[in-house]
Design an enzyme around this catalytic site. Sequence first.
Site, PDB file in Angstrom:
ATOM      1  N   ARG A   1       0.846  -1.201   0.000  1.00 22.48           N
ATOM      2  CA  ARG A   1       0.000   0.000   0.000  1.00 22.48           C
ATOM      3  C   ARG A   1       0.877   1.245   0.000  1.00 22.48           C
ATOM      4  O   ARG A   1       0.594   2.226  -0.676  1.00 22.48           O
ATOM      5  CB  ARG A   1      -0.906  -0.002   1.237  1.00 22.48           C
ATOM      6  CG  ARG A   1      -1.906  -1.135   1.211  1.00 22.48           C
ATOM      7  CD  ARG A   1      -2.794  -1.112   2.468  1.00 22.48           C
ATOM      8  NE  ARG A   1      -3.531  -2.348   2.529  1.00 22.48           N
ATOM      9  CZ  ARG A   1      -3.523  -3.188   3.567  1.00 22.48           C
ATOM     10  NH1 ARG A   1      -2.845  -2.907   4.664  1.00 22.48           N
ATOM     11  NH2 ARG A   1      -4.206  -4.302   3.516  1.00 22.48           N
TER      12      ARG A   1
ATOM     13  N   ASP B   1     -15.992  -2.640  -4.595  1.00 19.01           N
ATOM     14  CA  ASP B   1     -16.087  -3.970  -3.982  1.00 19.01           C
ATOM     15  C   ASP B   1     -17.512  -4.475  -4.181  1.00 19.01           C
ATOM     16  O   ASP B   1     -18.446  -3.677  -4.291  1.00 19.01           O
ATOM     17  CB  ASP B   1     -15.753  -3.908  -2.484  1.00 19.01           C
ATOM     18  CG  ASP B   1     -15.310  -5.257  -1.924  1.00 19.01           C
ATOM     19  OD1 ASP B   1     -14.104  -5.444  -1.706  1.00 19.01           O
ATOM     20  OD2 ASP B   1     -16.190  -6.128  -1.716  1.00 19.01           O
ATOM     21  N   SER B   2     -17.684  -5.794  -4.202  1.00 17.59           N
ATOM     22  CA  SER B   2     -19.035  -6.332  -4.367  1.00 17.59           C
ATOM     23  C   SER B   2     -19.788  -6.357  -3.044  1.00 17.59           C
ATOM     24  O   SER B   2     -21.002  -6.536  -3.023  1.00 17.59           O
ATOM     25  CB  SER B   2     -18.970  -7.747  -4.955  1.00 17.59           C
ATOM     26  OG  SER B   2     -18.149  -8.557  -4.142  1.00 17.59           O
TER      27      SER B   2
ATOM     28  N   ALA C   1     -16.430  -6.479  -9.880  1.00 20.53           N
ATOM     29  CA  ALA C   1     -15.220  -5.847 -10.436  1.00 20.53           C
ATOM     30  C   ALA C   1     -15.079  -6.119 -11.934  1.00 20.53           C
ATOM     31  O   ALA C   1     -14.677  -5.237 -12.696  1.00 20.53           O
ATOM     32  CB  ALA C   1     -13.993  -6.343  -9.687  1.00 20.53           C
TER      33      ALA C   1
ATOM     34  N   ASP D   1      -6.524  -6.036  -6.308  1.00 25.44           N
ATOM     35  CA  ASP D   1      -6.129  -6.971  -5.232  1.00 25.44           C
ATOM     36  C   ASP D   1      -7.248  -7.973  -4.967  1.00 25.44           C
ATOM     37  O   ASP D   1      -7.918  -7.907  -3.935  1.00 25.44           O
ATOM     38  CB  ASP D   1      -5.795  -6.171  -3.962  1.00 25.44           C
ATOM     39  CG  ASP D   1      -5.327  -7.072  -2.822  1.00 25.44           C
ATOM     40  OD1 ASP D   1      -4.801  -8.158  -3.101  1.00 25.44           O
ATOM     41  OD2 ASP D   1      -5.494  -6.677  -1.649  1.00 25.44           O
TER      42      ASP D   1
ATOM     43  N   CYS E   1      -3.158 -13.594  -4.263  1.00 22.80           N
ATOM     44  CA  CYS E   1      -2.896 -14.264  -2.990  1.00 22.80           C
ATOM     45  C   CYS E   1      -3.248 -15.750  -3.087  1.00 22.80           C
ATOM     46  O   CYS E   1      -3.426 -16.419  -2.084  1.00 22.80           O
ATOM     47  CB  CYS E   1      -3.659 -13.594  -1.851  1.00 22.80           C
ATOM     48  SG  CYS E   1      -5.433 -13.592  -2.084  1.00 22.80           S
TER      49      CYS E   1
HETATM   50  N1  SAH Z   1      -7.448  -4.939  -0.979  1.00 21.66           N
HETATM   51  C1  SAH Z   1      -7.955  -5.360   0.317  1.00 21.66           C
HETATM   52  C2  SAH Z   1      -8.218  -6.844   0.385  1.00 21.66           C
HETATM   53  C3  SAH Z   1      -9.131  -7.375  -0.680  1.00 21.66           C
HETATM   54  S1  SAH Z   1      -9.924  -8.879  -0.228  1.00 21.66           S
HETATM   55  C4  SAH Z   1      -6.973  -4.937   1.412  1.00 21.66           C
HETATM   56  O1  SAH Z   1      -5.822  -4.556   1.107  1.00 21.66           O
HETATM   57  O2  SAH Z   1      -7.331  -4.987   2.585  1.00 21.66           O
HETATM   58  C5  SAH Z   1     -10.931  -9.183  -1.583  1.00 21.66           C
HETATM   59  C6  SAH Z   1     -12.188  -8.336  -1.669  1.00 21.66           C
HETATM   60  O3  SAH Z   1     -12.763  -8.627  -2.956  1.00 21.66           O
HETATM   61  C7  SAH Z   1     -13.277  -8.619  -0.657  1.00 21.66           C
HETATM   62  O4  SAH Z   1     -13.615  -7.435   0.009  1.00 21.66           O
HETATM   63  C8  SAH Z   1     -14.484  -9.118  -1.481  1.00 21.66           C
HETATM   64  O5  SAH Z   1     -15.733  -8.603  -1.018  1.00 21.66           O
HETATM   65  C9  SAH Z   1     -14.177  -8.561  -2.826  1.00 21.66           C
HETATM   66  N2  SAH Z   1     -14.724  -9.297  -4.002  1.00 21.66           N
HETATM   67  C10 SAH Z   1     -14.756 -10.615  -4.206  1.00 21.66           C
HETATM   68  N3  SAH Z   1     -15.252 -10.887  -5.440  1.00 21.66           N
HETATM   69  C11 SAH Z   1     -15.530  -9.703  -6.023  1.00 21.66           C
HETATM   70  C12 SAH Z   1     -16.045  -9.306  -7.300  1.00 21.66           C
HETATM   71  N4  SAH Z   1     -16.354 -10.204  -8.227  1.00 21.66           N
HETATM   72  N5  SAH Z   1     -16.181  -7.989  -7.558  1.00 21.66           N
HETATM   73  C13 SAH Z   1     -15.840  -7.058  -6.625  1.00 21.66           C
HETATM   74  N6  SAH Z   1     -15.352  -7.379  -5.403  1.00 21.66           N
HETATM   75  C14 SAH Z   1     -15.193  -8.666  -5.105  1.00 21.66           C
END
Ligand code: SAH
Length: 388
Positions: free
Chosen positions: A207, A243-244, A271, A291, A331
């Site tokens: 970050r 985010d979803s 996304a 991410d 990840c």
């Molecule tokens: N970037 C964050 C961690 C991301 S975790 C950090 O640094 O803390 C992954 C996230 O993706 C979760 O919040 C989940 O709700 C979201 N997610 C999962 N599938 C998704 C999709 N298809 N579209 C948008 N968001 C999604």
Amino acid sequence: MPATATISARGARRWHGGHPWVFRSDIVQPPDSPPGAVAVRDQQGRSLGFALWSPASEISLRLLDSDPDARINARWWEARIAHAIARRKPIGESANAYRLVHGEGDGLPSLVVDRFDKWIVVQLLSAGLEAFRAEITDAIRSLTGAEGILARNDASVRTREGLSRLVEPLWGDVPHEVEVTEHGVRYLAAPHTGQKTGAFLDQRENRVLIGSVAKGSALDVFSYHGSFALHLARAATDVTAVDSSAEALERAAVNVALNGFKNVSFVQADAFEFLRERVKAGARYGTIVVDPPAFAKNKASLEGAIRGYKDVNLHAMRLLEPGGMLYTASCSYHVSKALFLEMLQEAAASAGRRMVLRAITAQPLDHPEVITIPETGYLKGALLEAAD
Ligand code: SAH
């Protein structure tokens, strides 16, 4: 004297190769004892040290100490945990939320310990380890002076160990929200209910990395609680967090307000669809973070996962203005570093952009990836610049 396990030559070779696990198929004679620490020897009777014993698991033994004279007692646990904590000292200067123990990566197999300011969240992920719950709790208390220790023992791997899944206090109280600092921004961690142990601690330095080069309009895709967005907001003109999950974005909005940023907006959307729609609309961004969650949960889902990663990355690349920066991560343990870079190469080709690799990121100091233990590594990332 603890009970003794006898293992095959193949099992012993794994240990000599620097990997702490012995699988069920390499146990020649199981120890006649409940889960806990056992002595281990080869078929010639040579001592190989001590290991955690998990009778119900495919991973039967996890090496603790190869010293045949070791004694796995309260002092042993305290010394090992103290060593892991000491390694993290530099992190404490700029953040108060980080991992104190990363399991096998710290020679403490199946143990995770995370610090959120004055509170500690623990995961005990094997039956053998559970036998030392009291010793571990005492060691953490005396080494950290924590005001409360919570066990986030709801991880699914516990089922494979024959253990129940639950969240319970080990000592004192841990609040449902803990405000922590990370390189000058503040956010709320959710130890009882948040993903992992309450926040994604493993992206802390990344970050800062993307924050240091952020410019123009920024996108934080898969934002969760907005942790990347907070760092982008300091340098970018505006940030859109996507985010979803509405709940995740609500928390992100609280974190943004906590820092007094006025330039962050939130979009609840898928996304994949969001990025496509933005490309269609002809939008451009100076900075983008991608991410996603682990798309590849297992080997079987790898192909589909790579398609997913490629899709979000290629659309993100198309959205960059000339000179724009992308930080992208995976990840998924099953997506190797090589596969990740290959995926990015294909995405750049399909996007028709000349993407310059500025950095490849590995895991931070507090999530040690031991190279002889591939399972300790899962997070990889890249900082890319759109050169045209
Ligand atoms: N970037 C964050 C961690 C991301 S975790 C950090 O640094 O803390 C992954 C996230 O993706 C979760 O919040 C989940 O709700 C979201 N997610 C999962 N599938 C998704 C999709 N298809 N579209 C948008 N968001 C999604």
